[in-house]
Design a protein around this motif. Structure first.
Motif, PDB file in Angstrom:
ATOM      1  N   VAL A   1      20.032  30.789 -10.950  1.00 52.62           N
ATOM      2  CA  VAL A   1      19.335  29.293 -11.126  1.00 52.62           C
ATOM      3  C   VAL A   1      18.584  30.066 -12.191  1.00 52.62           C
ATOM      4  O   VAL A   1      18.824  29.447 -13.523  1.00 52.62           O
ATOM      5  CB  VAL A   1      19.183  28.282 -10.768  1.00 52.62           C
TER       6      VAL A   1
ATOM      7  N   VAL B   1      19.593  31.787 -15.658  1.00 48.77           N
ATOM      8  CA  VAL B   1      20.166  30.993 -16.414  1.00 48.77           C
ATOM      9  C   VAL B   1      19.199  30.582 -17.680  1.00 48.77           C
ATOM     10  O   VAL B   1      19.063  29.827 -18.801  1.00 48.77           O
ATOM     11  CB  VAL B   1      21.113  29.909 -15.801  1.00 48.77           C
TER      12      VAL B   1
ATOM     13  N   GLY C   1      18.799  30.492 -20.791  1.00 47.38           N
ATOM     14  CA  GLY C   1      19.056  29.352 -21.987  1.00 47.38           C
ATOM     15  C   GLY C   1      17.701  28.829 -23.187  1.00 47.38           C
ATOM     16  O   GLY C   1      17.342  28.475 -24.061  1.00 47.38           O
TER      17      GLY C   1
ATOM     18  N   LEU D   1      17.837  28.914 -26.496  1.00 47.00           N
ATOM     19  CA  LEU D   1      17.875  27.017 -27.337  1.00 47.00           C
ATOM     20  C   LEU D   1      16.579  27.120 -28.531  1.00 47.00           C
ATOM     21  O   LEU D   1      16.362  26.223 -29.388  1.00 47.00           O
ATOM     22  CB  LEU D   1      17.984  26.386 -26.541  1.00 47.00           C
TER      23      LEU D   1
ATOM     24  N   LEU E   1      26.731  33.891 -20.624  1.00 48.72           N
ATOM     25  CA  LEU E   1      26.308  31.714 -19.779  1.00 48.72           C
ATOM     26  C   LEU E   1      27.938  31.220 -19.609  1.00 48.72           C
ATOM     27  O   LEU E   1      28.005  30.971 -18.686  1.00 48.72           O
ATOM     28  CB  LEU E   1      25.394  30.221 -20.860  1.00 48.72           C
TER      29      LEU E   1
ATOM     30  N   LEU F   1      28.071  33.570 -16.005  1.00 49.21           N
ATOM     31  CA  LEU F   1      27.513  32.908 -15.120  1.00 49.21           C
ATOM     32  C   LEU F   1      27.315  31.335 -14.187  1.00 49.21           C
ATOM     33  O   LEU F   1      27.594  30.969 -13.048  1.00 49.21           O
ATOM     34  CB  LEU F   1      25.934  33.020 -15.338  1.00 49.21           C
TER      35      LEU F   1
ATOM     36  N   GLU G   1      24.706  24.102  -9.170  1.00 46.81           N
ATOM     37  CA  GLU G   1      22.991  23.672 -10.567  1.00 46.81           C
ATOM     38  C   GLU G   1      22.853  24.826 -11.158  1.00 46.81           C
ATOM     39  O   GLU G   1      22.587  24.779 -12.114  1.00 46.81           O
ATOM     40  CB  GLU G   1      21.589  23.999  -9.786  1.00 46.81           C
ATOM     41  N   LEU G   2      23.428  26.110 -10.348  1.00 41.86           N
ATOM     42  CA  LEU G   2      23.691  27.163 -11.619  1.00 41.86           C
ATOM     43  C   LEU G   2      25.233  26.976 -12.738  1.00 41.86           C
ATOM     44  O   LEU G   2      24.412  27.168 -13.865  1.00 41.86           O
ATOM     45  CB  LEU G   2      24.682  28.009 -10.857  1.00 41.86           C
TER      46      LEU G   2
ATOM     47  N   LEU H   1      23.174  24.115 -15.192  1.00 35.55           N
ATOM     48  CA  LEU H   1      22.029  24.297 -16.092  1.00 35.55           C
ATOM     49  C   LEU H   1      22.683  25.532 -17.247  1.00 35.55           C
ATOM     50  O   LEU H   1      22.397  25.232 -18.608  1.00 35.55           O
ATOM     51  CB  LEU H   1      20.973  25.260 -15.149  1.00 35.55           C
ATOM     52  N   ALA H   2      23.367  25.759 -16.713  1.00 33.90           N
ATOM     53  CA  ALA H   2      24.315  26.941 -17.858  1.00 33.90           C
ATOM     54  C   ALA H   2      25.270  26.042 -19.127  1.00 33.90           C
ATOM     55  O   ALA H   2      24.803  26.455 -19.744  1.00 33.90           O
ATOM     56  CB  ALA H   2      25.605  28.243 -16.967  1.00 33.90           C
TER      57      ALA H   2
ATOM     58  N   VAL I   1      23.111  24.210 -21.577  1.00 37.17           N
ATOM     59  CA  VAL I   1      22.519  25.216 -22.515  1.00 37.17           C
ATOM     60  C   VAL I   1      23.521  25.384 -23.964  1.00 37.17           C
ATOM     61  O   VAL I   1      23.909  24.987 -24.614  1.00 37.17           O
ATOM     62  CB  VAL I   1      22.391  26.210 -22.189  1.00 37.17           C
TER      63      VAL I   1
END
Lengths: 204, 494, 341
Positions: free
Chosen positions: A157, A160, A164, A168, B112, B115, B137-138, B141-142, B145
């Motif tokens: 997590v 990621v 991210g 971004l 991503l 993931l 959550e994993l 979250l990806a 994004v």
């Protein structure tokens, strides 16, 4: 122990007071500083519970790293927070109403709270005996064995989150000259410097 | 010092493999500087996702639990994982051209997506509330994004932010529910929870437990975008880059729906009486909203958002049937209907989004339904394919969409949920209106200009595969039906 | 009453005495560290340094202190008063409370905390707040820039410092500082101390402490040429003195940490007769003095880093090396079955 009781009340009341100040302080930087104070006192409560490892990690991670970056950002923000709060009074009644409803619901749930038989036994089944192992070791034994999967998952997590943030926000600006240290070190004087004897009065 | 035995890694090989390949692909993307990097990473990611499918099938041998009960794999997990992996792989393939044309092709996108699919696999294989949350959550979250991957467009940034804020709220609700459950039971493991609730079966379950279940359902309903937790869907679908929307519409929904089924049937199976009415309510609300709110939409991505809300409503009928008290067979039929529906839903949606991705004039992407006008003359093949998908979504026999709805409604009737089935049929009649409107625009409105050509080979193959599956499903439905049956049997051990 | 005396008052008094026994020598050491710095630097630059006030200039720090004490405390009109005054106090008190867990000799420690090293690390990571608050509250762009630079710098170097500490912890198997010192005791004397087996780590740790204390060559927060002294430019008199004291107390603290982690704490260099006659606290003080000398030596020798070079060193050199070292050390310990029980 009267000393522990005093310490508890001091830590607890400062935590709550600081938390209230976090949301009521006018200046956002003050809010962050109060947040740090709240963290700090929460760490004190952990120490009183005998969880000194958690207390230190709370300070190292949250106060020492996360809140610093937070403060960093808040200090550089140029936002008029007084303006942001203008709608506050307007929405206050609705907010209070929602809060009240949630509070009543919580009170109903907690008021008649029942815990299933031997819930505590189930919850503590995996834990090493508290009196035999220091809590740092005990945490390690749990996290790296029983909860290995969650530990690794949490790592993913975070990976990621890192990708991210870079995706971004990172922009490669064209035309920026970067120092390349390995190139600099790899330069050979023989190829880059030419030494010539200059006759006086003639030049090259 | 007593140390627990090293966990058995074999059941989790697909997940470990995907995690490692995501990291290798990331390294590849970061360190290789060639022009083809993005394409290479993209193809390799697709390959990695598709290769995970046989891996998943091979390692699973009956029900296997590992990592101290945190992780489970069984035929149910295999079925859902295959659907997720296929749709994620297809999303990467569809995205490549689009991203390059929009000048946002970066190697992080496929990484991503890999993931995110890993997170979905972890959700599907969760056997504990904590691993459920972590996978969720994993995945989320990806997805947050990549929703704002087109970061220079305000709409895309807004989509990501909106999704993130509301998603965080949903996660909070979910966690709150979990903590209530943990407070009652003292465990987060699904098997132990099932035992605890079996023990209290018969007596009125405690209020705290019910509130906990309601909160967990609310959190999961957000992820499948069921009413009343659907508010984010239209805006996010519209703002996100189209291939991302295609991914959103399929993979996370399947994963969250599988998780929904596992959680409700597994640990909370004995409390079915409590959650069934909630599921019935959100199912009816989703179907109704999906049917009526989509009518006025002019943007095809928004339309697809409402359509997916409606479809989730139909799928939830299966779940409602799984909470029936009639008999174990009826419950199994509900889950089986749900799984069949998800598979068909996946094919229809991938195909439709492939068509939407082809809506392009002079290099500009179009999203209006009016832009489809006259497609039957300018591009009859594409018009026909899209018409097939629309008929299928509307549930016209003999296309696949009809069978999906058929099994769902059949299960509902067996479970004595007549009202639910009737409302479902009525909703699909209303929904048929806007699906058919698209067909009408394509075939009866006059054309303006043609869409850009040529169509890339990847897109063509996706259209052909999904189209063939949707049209010919009635001839050879056995793989899906048998797979769903096998998967269901894992949730209802004899 | 007698019970009250034995149960509460006496322990309290005893703790206060112990605290004073640590703080008073520390403050003296800080005062004379400033003198030592000037003397060593002047020797390196072939000049005399302070030699007028008292014999050999020994009263110079006292005179400096008096001067700062009697000056007027000026608070800029645009400053955020509360935070402005709080910042130097925070810096100074953090530099002092860290000493609660430092063992100066066998058993000679105010509080023998189980997680002593974490406590030290936590306290040192808090140091950044004093600087940041000072920079912000001064309402001056130089101070603000200095504060921001320092925050980024300290956070960056803390990361690699943390990993270095983890390598030590892996070898020791305990977070207790006394245990860390005792784990370095062995038949090879000073070659058993961790500076040799963990050599690259010791160097990285020392360099990171330079950055953590904002010392040369990483003194960018107060780079005179650009920021006219950085975060403390608006401070004067006692508030400035507190920053000054805090900074030097931090130097001593970091040297103490280096001594405990890598130079065997209070252990004598060789476990044989003439060395063992000298008590542990003296050895400890000598080691601290040695580290402090290197601090000053570095200041006299190296030019200041450019900011991007500083960040590069922290994130692209130290972090990968120390991260790799954690893996290598752990792998080594497991392979050769040396993991401490």
């Amino acid at each position: 122990m009267i000393l522990q009781a005093i310490a508890f009340w001091v830590f607890a009341s400062i935590t709550v007071a600081a938390a209230v100040m976090v949301i009521s302080a006018k200046n956002p930087v003050h809010s962050v500083l109060f947040l740090i104070l709240a963290f700090f006192n929460a760490a004190g409560l952990f120490v009183l519970l005998g969880a000194e490892f958690l207390a230190m990690i709370l300070i190292v991670v949250y106060v020492g790293a996360v809140a610093v970056l937070f403060l960093f950002v808040v200090m550089m923000l140029d936002i008029n927070f007084a303006e942001l709060r203008q709608g506050f009074l307007q929405y206050l009644p609705i907010g209070l109403l929602v809060g009240l409803v949630l509070l009543v619901e919580l009170a109903v749930v907690v008021g008649g709270w029942v815990i299933s038989t031997d819930a505590t036994a189930r919850a503590t089944a995996k834990m090493p005996a508290v009196d035999q192992v220091p809590n740092t070791d005990a945490l390690g034994q749990l996290i790296f064995t029983h909860y290995l999967y969650l530990f690794q998952g949490a790592g993913l997590v975070l990976l990621v989150a890192m990708i991210g943030a870079i995706v971004l926000t990172h922009r490669s600006r064209p035309g920026v000259r970067k120092q390349n240290i390995s190139d600099q070190l790899a330069r050979d004087p023989k190829e880059t410097i030419e030494i010539r004897k200059v006759q006086s009065g003639s030049g090259i | 010092m007593p140390v627990a035995a090293f966990p058995d890694l074999i059941p989790a090989i697909p997940e470990i493999y995907l995690a490692v390949s995501a990291m290798i692909l990331l390294m590849l993307g970061v360190y290789s500087t060639g022009k083809q990097t993005v394409r290479t990473v993209s193809y390799l990611s697709t390959a990695a996702l598709f290769f995970a499918i046989p891996l998943t099938v091979m390692v699973t041998d009956g029900r296997m639990v590992t990592f101290g009960g945190l992780f489970v794999t069984d035929s149910f997990a295999v079925y859902a994982k295959i659907l997720v992996l296929v749709s994620a792989g297809a999303a990467i393939v569809m995205a490549q051209d689009y991203l390059e044309r929009q000048d946002i092709a970066r190697f992080e996108f496929p990484v991503l997506v890999v993931l995110a699919s890993l997170g979905m696999l972890m959700m599907i294989s969760a056997n504990d509330l904590m691993s459920l949350y972590l996978g969720l959550e994993l995945q989320s979250l990806a997805l947050y994004v990549i929703a704002s991957f087109q970061r220079d467009s305000i709409r895309s940034a807004e989509a990501g932010l909106k999704y993130f804020v509301l998603g965080a709220l949903a996660s909070g609700i979910l966690l709150y529910g979990m903590s209530l459950i943990y407070g009652f039971a003292g465990t987060t493991n699904f098997d132990s929870l099932a035992e605890v609730f079996k023990a209290v079966n018969g007596t009125e379950p405690h209020l705290g437990v019910i509130v906990g279940i309601v909160f967990i359902i609310a959190g999961l309903a957000f992820k499948v975008s069921a009413v009343p937790f659907h508010m984010w869907t239209p805006d996010v679908y519209e703002g996100a880059p189209t291939p991302v929307t295609a991914l959103f519409a399929v993979a996370p929904k399947i994963a969250a729906m599988a998780l929904f089924a596992r959680v409700l049937v597994g640990p909370f199976g004995d409390l079915a009486g409590e959650w069934q009415q909630i599921i019935i309510f959100i199912s009816i609300a989703s179907m109704a909203l999906g049917a009526f709110a989509a009518i006025n939409q002019n943007n095809i991505k928004r339309l697809m958002a409402y359509s997916s809300i409606g479809h989730m409503g139909y799928a939830l009928i299966g779940l409602a049937a799984a909470g029936s008290a009639v008999s174990a067979e009826v419950r199994a039929a509900g889950i089986q209907g749900l799984l069949i529906y998800l598979a068909i839903y996946m094919f229809m949606n991938i195909g439709t989004f492939a068509c939407i991705l082809l809506m392009r004039r002079q290099g500009r992407m179009l999203e209006g339904i009016d832009d489809l006008a006259g497609l039957s003359k300018s591009n009859p093949v594409m018009a026909m394919v899209l018409a097939v998908f629309m008929f299928s979504m509307a549930g016209i026999p003999p296309l696949a969409g009809f069978f999906g709805k058929f099994y769902i409604f059949a299960a509902a009737i067996e479970a004595d949920l007549f009202a639910l089935a009737i409302i479902g049929v009525l909703a699909s009649v209303v929904a048929a209106f806007y699906y058919l409107r698209i067909i009408k625009v394509m075939y009866f409105d006059s054309s303006e200009e043609e869409f850009d050509r040529p169509v890339s080979r990847d897109m063509k193959s996706i259209l052909v595969i999904t189209g063939v599956v949707v049209i010919l499903f009635f001839i050879y439905p056995d793989p899906v039906l048998n797979g769903a049956e096998l998967a269901t049997s894992a949730l209802f051990p004899q | 009453m007698a019970e009250f005396w034995t149960a509460y008052l006496w322990p309290l008094l005893w703790i206060v005495i112990k605290i004073l026994a640590i703080v008073v020598p520390l403050l003296l050491a800080v005062a004379y560290l400033t003198l030592a710095e000037r003397k060593v630097l002047s020797a390196m630059q072939m000049r005399r340094g302070p030699n007028v006030v008292g014999p050999f200039g020994l009263l110079q720090p006292i005179a400096d202190g008096m001067k700062l004490f009697f000056k007027e405390t000026i608070i800029p009109s645009g400053a955020n008063r509360g935070v402005f005054i709080l910042a130097p106090m925070l810096t100074f008190s953090l530099a002092l409370i860290a000493w609660a867990v430092i063992p100066v000799g066998a058993g000679l420690v105010l509080s023998d905390l189980n997680v002593g090293i974490l406590y030290l690390f936590a306290i040192s990571s808090l140091g950044v707040y004093g600087v940041l608050m000072a920079g912000w509250a001064s309402n001056s762009k130089y101070a603000f820039l200095g504060g921001l630079r320092s925050a980024a710098q300290m956070v960056s170097y803390e990361v690699s410092m943390g990993f270095v500490i983890i390598t030590v912890l892996l070898v020791v198997g305990s977070l207790n500082l006394s245990d860390i010192v005792m784990a370095q005791k062995g038949s090879f004397g000073m070659f058993n101390w961790f500076w040799l087996p963990l050599l690259p780590m010791a160097v990285i740790f020392f360099i990171s402490t330079l950055a953590e204390t904002n010392r040369h060559p990483f003194d960018l927060p107060e780079a005179e040429a650009e920021l006219v002294s950085g975060y403390n430019v608006e401070y004067s008199a006692m508030t400035f003195a507190l920053f000054f004291l805090g900074e030097y107390a931090n130097m001593i603290l970091m040297s103490a940490m280096t001594s405990i982690l890598f130079l065997g704490g209070w252990l004598p260099p060789f476990d044989i007769a003439p060395f063992t006659w000298i008590p542990g606290p003296i050895w400890f003080a000598l080691k601290i003095a040695f580290c402090l000398f290197i601090f000053i030596w570095v200041r006299g020798t190296f030019p200041r880093y450019r900011y991007d070079q500083l960040m590069r060193l922290g994130w692209k050199v130290f972090l990968p090396i120390s991260l790799a070292a954690v893996v290598i050390v752990a792998g080594f310990l497991v392979t050769f079955d040396l993991v401490p029980a």
